[in-house]
Design a protein around this motif. Structure first.
Motif, PDB file in Angstrom:
ATOM      1  N   ALA A 196       8.751   6.554  14.881  1.00 58.85           N
ATOM      2  CA  ALA A 196       8.245   5.580  13.912  1.00 58.85           C
ATOM      3  C   ALA A 196       8.919   5.757  12.564  1.00 58.85           C
ATOM      4  CB  ALA A 196       6.731   5.720  13.777  1.00 58.85           C
ATOM      5  N   LEU A 197       9.034   7.000  12.103  1.00 60.61           N
ATOM      6  CA  LEU A 197       9.658   7.266  10.809  1.00 60.61           C
ATOM      7  C   LEU A 197      11.118   6.812  10.804  1.00 60.61           C
ATOM      8  CD1 LEU A 197       8.084  10.748  10.112  1.00 60.61           C
ATOM      9  CD2 LEU A 197       7.831   8.728   8.660  1.00 60.61           C
ATOM     10  N   GLU A 198      11.799   7.011  11.915  1.00 59.80           N
ATOM     11  CA  GLU A 198      13.196   6.569  12.011  1.00 59.80           C
ATOM     12  C   GLU A 198      13.284   5.048  11.909  1.00 59.80           C
ATOM     13  OE1 GLU A 198      16.992   6.897  15.130  1.00 59.80           O
ATOM     14  OE2 GLU A 198      15.237   8.191  15.391  1.00 59.80           O
ATOM     15  N   SER A 199      12.383   4.335  12.605  1.00 59.57           N
ATOM     16  CA  SER A 199      12.382   2.868  12.567  1.00 59.57           C
ATOM     17  C   SER A 199      12.021   2.345  11.176  1.00 59.57           C
ATOM     18  CB  SER A 199      11.385   2.318  13.596  1.00 59.57           C
ATOM     19  OG  SER A 199      11.757   2.668  14.909  1.00 59.57           O
ATOM     20  N   VAL A 200      11.066   2.998  10.535  1.00 59.10           N
ATOM     21  CA  VAL A 200      10.641   2.570   9.208  1.00 59.10           C
ATOM     22  C   VAL A 200      11.779   2.732   8.209  1.00 59.10           C
ATOM     23  CG1 VAL A 200       9.147   3.205   7.271  1.00 59.10           C
ATOM     24  CG2 VAL A 200       8.171   2.894   9.551  1.00 59.10           C
ATOM     25  N   GLU A 219      -3.923   1.274   9.349  1.00 58.35           N
ATOM     26  CA  GLU A 219      -2.912   2.293   9.106  1.00 58.35           C
ATOM     27  C   GLU A 219      -1.572   1.597   8.881  1.00 58.35           C
ATOM     28  OE1 GLU A 219      -2.537   5.087  12.296  1.00 58.35           O
ATOM     29  OE2 GLU A 219      -2.023   3.580  13.792  1.00 58.35           O
ATOM     30  N   ARG A 220      -0.931   1.953   7.781  1.00 60.50           N
ATOM     31  CA  ARG A 220       0.334   1.336   7.394  1.00 60.50           C
ATOM     32  C   ARG A 220       1.272   2.394   6.830  1.00 60.50           C
ATOM     33  NH1 ARG A 220      -1.543  -2.094  10.036  1.00 60.50           N
ATOM     34  NH2 ARG A 220      -1.933  -4.295   9.525  1.00 60.50           N
ATOM     35  N   PHE A 221       2.540   2.225   7.118  1.00 60.87           N
ATOM     36  CA  PHE A 221       3.544   3.026   6.431  1.00 60.87           C
ATOM     37  C   PHE A 221       3.779   2.419   5.050  1.00 60.87           C
ATOM     38  CE2 PHE A 221       4.672   4.371  10.746  1.00 60.87           C
ATOM     39  CZ  PHE A 221       4.842   5.735  10.547  1.00 60.87           C
ATOM     40  N   ARG A 249       5.208  -2.124   2.160  1.00 61.54           N
ATOM     41  CA  ARG A 249       4.057  -1.909   3.049  1.00 61.54           C
ATOM     42  C   ARG A 249       4.497  -2.367   4.435  1.00 61.54           C
ATOM     43  NH1 ARG A 249      -0.302  -5.161   4.882  1.00 61.54           N
ATOM     44  NH2 ARG A 249      -2.302  -4.045   5.098  1.00 61.54           N
ATOM     45  N   ILE A 250       4.483  -1.456   5.403  1.00 60.68           N
ATOM     46  CA  ILE A 250       5.111  -1.717   6.699  1.00 60.68           C
ATOM     47  C   ILE A 250       4.095  -1.549   7.825  1.00 60.68           C
ATOM     48  CG2 ILE A 250       6.953  -1.002   8.274  1.00 60.68           C
ATOM     49  CD1 ILE A 250       8.408   0.124   5.766  1.00 60.68           C
ATOM     50  N   LYS A 251       3.931  -2.611   8.605  1.00 61.20           N
ATOM     51  CA  LYS A 251       3.080  -2.546   9.799  1.00 61.20           C
ATOM     52  C   LYS A 251       3.940  -2.069  10.966  1.00 61.20           C
ATOM     53  CE  LYS A 251       0.134  -5.380  12.793  1.00 61.20           C
ATOM     54  NZ  LYS A 251      -0.431  -6.732  13.020  1.00 61.20           N
ATOM     55  N   ARG A 253       7.714  -0.376  17.553  1.00 65.02           N
ATOM     56  CA  ARG A 253       8.578  -1.286  16.804  1.00 65.02           C
ATOM     57  C   ARG A 253       7.893  -1.688  15.495  1.00 65.02           C
ATOM     58  NH1 ARG A 253       7.683  -6.019  21.203  1.00 65.02           N
ATOM     59  NH2 ARG A 253       5.652  -6.768  20.483  1.00 65.02           N
ATOM     60  N   VAL A 254       8.722  -2.031  14.524  1.00 68.51           N
ATOM     61  CA  VAL A 254       8.232  -2.463  13.218  1.00 68.51           C
ATOM     62  C   VAL A 254       7.742  -3.900  13.309  1.00 68.51           C
ATOM     63  CG1 VAL A 254       8.935  -2.997  10.854  1.00 68.51           C
ATOM     64  CG2 VAL A 254       9.681  -0.875  11.929  1.00 68.51           C
TER      65      VAL A 254
END
Length: 234
Positions: free
Chosen positions: A32-36, A64-66, A76-78, A85-86
């Motif tokens: 997830a961190l890599e995709s974000v 919960e959001r990145f 703000r990333i869902k 996937r983002v």
């Protein structure tokens, strides 16, 4: 690597049975961190850090959001932890920050939302959080009542430390720590300029509770979080 970047190297779950929360599973969190981070554009500037926090929208729904912070923007990333996937990415320029409030996030006293939550699970507990207000046109009453309004979300961002997993998996520090986010945000806004008069205020962050029952059902069942629920996951 950015200040919060090292958090993905820490253990997101204790050894043994995987956490019910997908974000506490180390391989899933690393992906997830890599995709974000791949969402960041050159015009966003240099990455400061990334956090996984609980975002509260204008209907008091906890999700919960990145949250990614760069030298120019706040994102703000869902993220769909099940499909890995983002989803939607909302960008805010730091130059558009109008105000920052640091304090305890709580429901309005004697409100319907507070009374419903008290009846359901006891008196609500205020949590430390941050509210960021952005410059822009005023939000109409209809947009405040519309749960799918994007304009309401474009004017402010309210975040708390990420929800407890509910199964003993600890918070990942500093990835899920709202205090770490608040400190980095204030430094980034001060450095971005021009933003005259923007300095953090301290005080209660009172949620603008439109109606209490939908938020109570949504938050009680943790529908804003990707997790296993019995034999299914969503």
């Amino acid at each position: 690597r950015a200040a919060g970047g090292g958090a993905d190297m820490m253990h997101a779950e204790p050894p043994g049975r995987p956490s019910a929360s997908f974000s506490r599973r180390q391989p899933v969190l690393d992906a997830a961190l890599e995709s974000v981070r791949a969402c960041l554009e050159p015009e966003d500037g240099e990455e400061v850090s990334v956090w996984l926090l609980t975002s509260i929208n204008h209907w008091c729904l906890e999700q919960e959001r990145f949250v990614a912070l760069t030298s120019n923007c706040l994102l703000r990333i869902k993220y769909d932890f099940l499909a890995q996937r983002v989803g939607r990415v909302a960008r805010h320029r730091l130059a558009d920050v109008e105000g920052i409030t640091v304090g305890m996030v709580r429901l309005p006293s004697q409100s319907l939302a507070e009374n419903l939550q008290t009846l359901s699970r006891g008196p609500p507990v205020a949590r430390p959080g941050v509210r960021v207000r952005f410059r822009g046109p005023p939000v109409s009453p209809w947009e405040r009542w519309n749960p799918r309004s994007k304009k309401a979300g474009a004017r402010q961002l309210i975040v708390c430390s990420h929800l407890d997993s509910g199964d003993g998996a600890p918070l990942v520090e500093p990835l899920e720590n709202v205090a770490h986010f608040q400190e980095a945000l204030c430094r980034a806004v001060a450095a971005a300029g021009p933003a005259p008069g923007v300095s953090p205020e301290r005080g209660d962050i009172v949620l603008d509770s439109v109606i209490g029952l939908p938020a109570l059902v949504y938050n009680e069942n943790r529908l804003g979080e990707w997790r296993t629920r019995g034999s299914i996951a969503f």
